[in-house]
Design an enzyme around this catalytic site. Structure first.
Site, PDB file in Angstrom:
ATOM      1  N   ARG A  48     102.940  22.370  69.989  1.00 18.74           N
ATOM      2  CA  ARG A  48     104.362  22.130  70.262  1.00 18.74           C
ATOM      3  C   ARG A  48     104.731  22.434  71.721  1.00 18.74           C
ATOM      4  O   ARG A  48     105.757  21.972  72.213  1.00 18.74           O
ATOM      5  CB  ARG A  48     105.223  22.979  69.330  1.00 18.74           C
ATOM      6  CG  ARG A  48     105.194  22.507  67.886  1.00 18.74           C
ATOM      7  CD  ARG A  48     106.119  23.324  67.007  1.00 18.74           C
ATOM      8  NE  ARG A  48     105.712  24.729  66.973  1.00 18.74           N
ATOM      9  CZ  ARG A  48     106.388  25.680  66.342  1.00 18.74           C
ATOM     10  NH1 ARG A  48     107.512  25.393  65.706  1.00 18.74           N
ATOM     11  NH2 ARG A  48     105.945  26.924  66.334  1.00 18.74           N
ATOM     12  N   LYS A  87      89.445  28.132  57.066  1.00 19.19           N
ATOM     13  CA  LYS A  87      89.953  28.980  56.002  1.00 19.19           C
ATOM     14  C   LYS A  87      91.250  29.633  56.466  1.00 19.19           C
ATOM     15  O   LYS A  87      91.480  29.727  57.682  1.00 19.19           O
ATOM     16  CB  LYS A  87      88.918  30.031  55.624  1.00 19.19           C
ATOM     17  CG  LYS A  87      88.767  31.180  56.653  1.00 19.19           C
ATOM     18  CD  LYS A  87      87.849  32.234  56.122  1.00 19.19           C
ATOM     19  CE  LYS A  87      87.710  33.380  57.107  1.00 19.19           C
ATOM     20  NZ  LYS A  87      88.582  34.476  56.936  1.00 19.19           N
ATOM     21  N   HIS A 133      82.347  29.365  59.500  1.00 20.83           N
ATOM     22  CA  HIS A 133      81.488  29.496  60.680  1.00 20.83           C
ATOM     23  C   HIS A 133      80.219  30.297  60.398  1.00 20.83           C
ATOM     24  O   HIS A 133      79.225  30.166  61.104  1.00 20.83           O
ATOM     25  CB  HIS A 133      82.264  30.101  61.855  1.00 20.83           C
ATOM     26  CG  HIS A 133      82.600  31.546  61.704  1.00 20.83           C
ATOM     27  ND1 HIS A 133      83.732  31.981  61.063  1.00 20.83           N
ATOM     28  CD2 HIS A 133      81.945  32.663  62.103  1.00 20.83           C
ATOM     29  CE1 HIS A 133      83.774  33.305  61.083  1.00 20.83           C
ATOM     30  NE2 HIS A 133      82.695  33.748  61.698  1.00 20.83           N
ATOM     31  N   LYS A 179      75.552  29.938  61.659  1.00 24.15           N
ATOM     32  CA  LYS A 179      74.726  30.924  62.357  1.00 24.15           C
ATOM     33  C   LYS A 179      73.251  30.585  62.182  1.00 24.15           C
ATOM     34  O   LYS A 179      72.812  30.173  61.114  1.00 24.15           O
ATOM     35  CB  LYS A 179      75.030  32.334  61.843  1.00 24.15           C
ATOM     36  CG  LYS A 179      76.425  32.822  62.216  1.00 24.15           C
ATOM     37  CD  LYS A 179      76.666  34.227  61.747  1.00 24.15           C
ATOM     38  CE  LYS A 179      78.058  34.708  62.163  1.00 24.15           C
ATOM     39  NZ  LYS A 179      78.208  34.829  63.616  1.00 24.15           N
ATOM     40  N   HIS A 209      82.928  33.746  53.043  1.00 24.62           N
ATOM     41  CA  HIS A 209      81.702  34.158  53.736  1.00 24.62           C
ATOM     42  C   HIS A 209      80.682  34.775  52.779  1.00 24.62           C
ATOM     43  O   HIS A 209      79.529  34.360  52.725  1.00 24.62           O
ATOM     44  CB  HIS A 209      82.007  35.173  54.839  1.00 24.62           C
ATOM     45  CG  HIS A 209      82.917  34.661  55.908  1.00 24.62           C
ATOM     46  ND1 HIS A 209      82.991  33.332  56.267  1.00 24.62           N
ATOM     47  CD2 HIS A 209      83.790  35.311  56.722  1.00 24.62           C
ATOM     48  CE1 HIS A 209      83.861  33.199  57.244  1.00 24.62           C
ATOM     49  NE2 HIS A 209      84.359  34.378  57.530  1.00 24.62           N
ATOM     50  N   LYS A 219      86.730  46.434  57.168  1.00 29.39           N
ATOM     51  CA  LYS A 219      87.113  46.669  58.559  1.00 29.39           C
ATOM     52  C   LYS A 219      87.013  48.165  58.871  1.00 29.39           C
ATOM     53  O   LYS A 219      87.081  49.000  57.975  1.00 29.39           O
ATOM     54  CB  LYS A 219      88.528  46.166  58.815  1.00 29.39           C
ATOM     55  CG  LYS A 219      88.632  44.633  58.782  1.00 29.39           C
ATOM     56  CD  LYS A 219      89.994  44.167  59.227  1.00 29.39           C
ATOM     57  CE  LYS A 219      90.047  42.649  59.351  1.00 29.39           C
ATOM     58  NZ  LYS A 219      89.160  42.129  60.408  1.00 29.39           N
TER      59      LYS A 219
END
Length: 489
Positions: free
Chosen positions: A51, A149, A179, A183, A241, A339
């Site tokens: 935009r 995703k 992704h 790999k 994943h 995480k």
């Protein structure tokens, strides 16, 4: 030995969200690297759109900075960079309203080249953009659409999103990107299994004790605060994943490397996963949320402090999964992702069964089970752990050592980023490394009951200190079976 680079036929690459974070960090650097490798033929063009009002020149300067920031200095070749930047154009357009799509059509022109529409935007815009592409007669048989995703947040929303996109594009034109599948080590998993006689006869419940799949991150929320708190670790990482890696480990030998042959076998695995119902969820799953601690050499805030509000969203999940088929009956798959964990690492550990009887005396030491460790990141490579005799006199003393193949050491050529490979596969029309609609929906059919069970059982996210390997209950999940997590350093 350097692999041969095969150019692709000329194409137009239209990046929606062309000024966003994904375009800046991944897409533009990946496309530059493919230019540098000699894969682009004239008159290939790259068109950014968002935009924001911007001229072609301003967009090229945006791309120049992106490449400067995200490509190694030694890999920036001035002549190749200028050639790449000359391919770039920019059109301001609104994916929601459709304003500016006539300008996209004008920029693309009447060429019959391959057109790649890359959706580097929020999933809520996928359907609208597809509708406007159709309404402006931009979709041809040589068009492809790439969607990132998340593909929905549950089965119902995934089906609705697939229906939206599918009403404008045929299934063979839709590339659902993960992704991780791009790999090098993930693809080498298939080579390891299906190009070597050594492993395939042992790849079953008669010889394998269990499998571990870990995708661990040291980062916290960063710039994904709004999205992540709505999603959580189960939706953000496990549904795509982790399950994709599980499928590649567990699938049967496909008849060929044809896209549908591979994806048919992955689908069978997803449909064979034992459902985790409300009663089993507390025993088979763990939810966690990081608290304040130390990570990357410094003090870090807890999840709720970073978020700025209270939240029950999980930042860690561990699951004991079971595949109900002949090959894998009785072999647990331990899955975990989170995480603010101790180390950034993504790896698959195949642990074989212990020898049935030791002929060596107590002085030989403990005989450990053989392990095959496939490291996806960082330091991609494969290690086969075996027992050998410790060199020297003094009797039979055994030692566990690794037959180590580090890709960086074994191959002198540069290892392309996953996005480089996947973008070129889109241009070629090769869907092998992309998810088919029924794959996505089968994954949600397994994930949804877990999410529902957590709500039903009021299963809380247990706290864990940032910089550790997650809640203590995740350790208990595997150790109650007499096994231990493989913890990389």
């Amino acid at each position: 030995m350097t692999s041969q680079i095969i150019p692709v036929e000329p194409f137009d690459f239209i990046a929606f969200g062309g000024t966003g974070d994904l375009a800046e960090r991944k897409l533009l650097p990946a496309l530059y690297q493919r230019q540098r490798a000699g894969q682009f033929l004239e008159p290939t063009r790259i068109i950014g759109t968002s935009r924001a009002k911007m001229s072609h020149k301003e967009y090229r300067e945006f791309a120049r900075k992106a490449i400067s920031d995200h490509v190694k200095a030694a890999e920036i070749e001035p002549e190749q960079l200028e050639t790449f930047l000359a391919r770039l154009h920019y059109v301001a357009a609104d994916g929601k309203s459709g304003d500016g799509f006539d300008a996209i059509k004008k920029q693309v022109g009447e060429s019959d080249r391959i057109r790649v529409f890359y959706m580097a935007v929020a999933p809520a815009l996928f359907g609208d953009i597809a509708k406007h592409l159709k309404g402006n007669d931009l979709i041809s048989q040589k068009s492809r659409i790439v969607v990132e995703k998340p593909i929905g947040r549950d089965l119902a929303s995934a089906e609705a999103l697939n229906d939206q996109i599918g009403s404008y594009f045929d299934e063979h034109q839709i590339f659902r990107i993960d992704h991780y599948l791009g790999k090098e080590t993930v693809q080498n998993l298939m080579a390891l299994r299906f190009a070597n006689m050594l492993y395939e006869p042992l790849w079953n419940s008669a010889h394998i004790d269990h499998v571990q799949i870990t995708v661990a991150e040291t980062v916290g929320l960063e710039d994904r605060i709004g999205y992540y708190d709505r999603a959580g670790a189960l939706r953000d990482m496990a549904q795509n994943h982790i399950l994709q890696l599980l499928c590649l480990v567990a699938m049967e030998v496909p008849s060929t490397m044809d896209a549908d042959a591979v994806r048919d076998e992955k689908l069978k695995v997803l449909r064979s996963l034992k459902r985790i119902n409300g009663q089993e969820a507390p025993k088979m799953t763990v939810r966690g949320q990081y608290r304040a601690g130390a990570s990357a050499g410094g003090a870090v805030k807890g999840y709720q402090e970073e978020l700025g509000s209270q939240s029950s969203t999980e930042t860690f999940v561990a699951i004991k999964a079971e595949i109900e088929n002949w090959r894998w009956a009785g072999v647990p798959f331990y899955l975990r992702t989170g995480k603010r964990l101790a180390t950034r690492v993504s790896e698959i550990v195949i642990e074989f069964k212990h020898i049935p009887h030791s002929i060596f005396g107590e002085g030989a030491g403990r005989i450990l089970a053989n392990q095959l460790v496939i490291r996806l990141q960082p330091d991609e490579g494969v290690k086969q752990w075996i027992m050998i005799k410790d060199p020297g006199p003094g009797g039979m003393r055994l030692r566990n050592i690794a037959l180590d193949m580090s890709f960086a050491q074994s191959f002198q050529e540069r290892n392309p980023d996953a996005y480089e490979r996947l973008v070129m596969d889109v241009v070629r029309g090769n869907q092998t490394l992309f998810m088919r609609r029924d794959e996505v929906e089968a994954a949600w059919k397994w994930i949804d009951p877990i999410q529902g069970a957590w709500v039903e059982n009021l299963q809380e996210a247990q706290g864990y200190t940032a910089g550790t390997w997650g809640p203590s209950s995740a350790i208990a999940l595997i150790e109650r079976d007499g096994r231990t997590w493989h913890e990389s350093t």
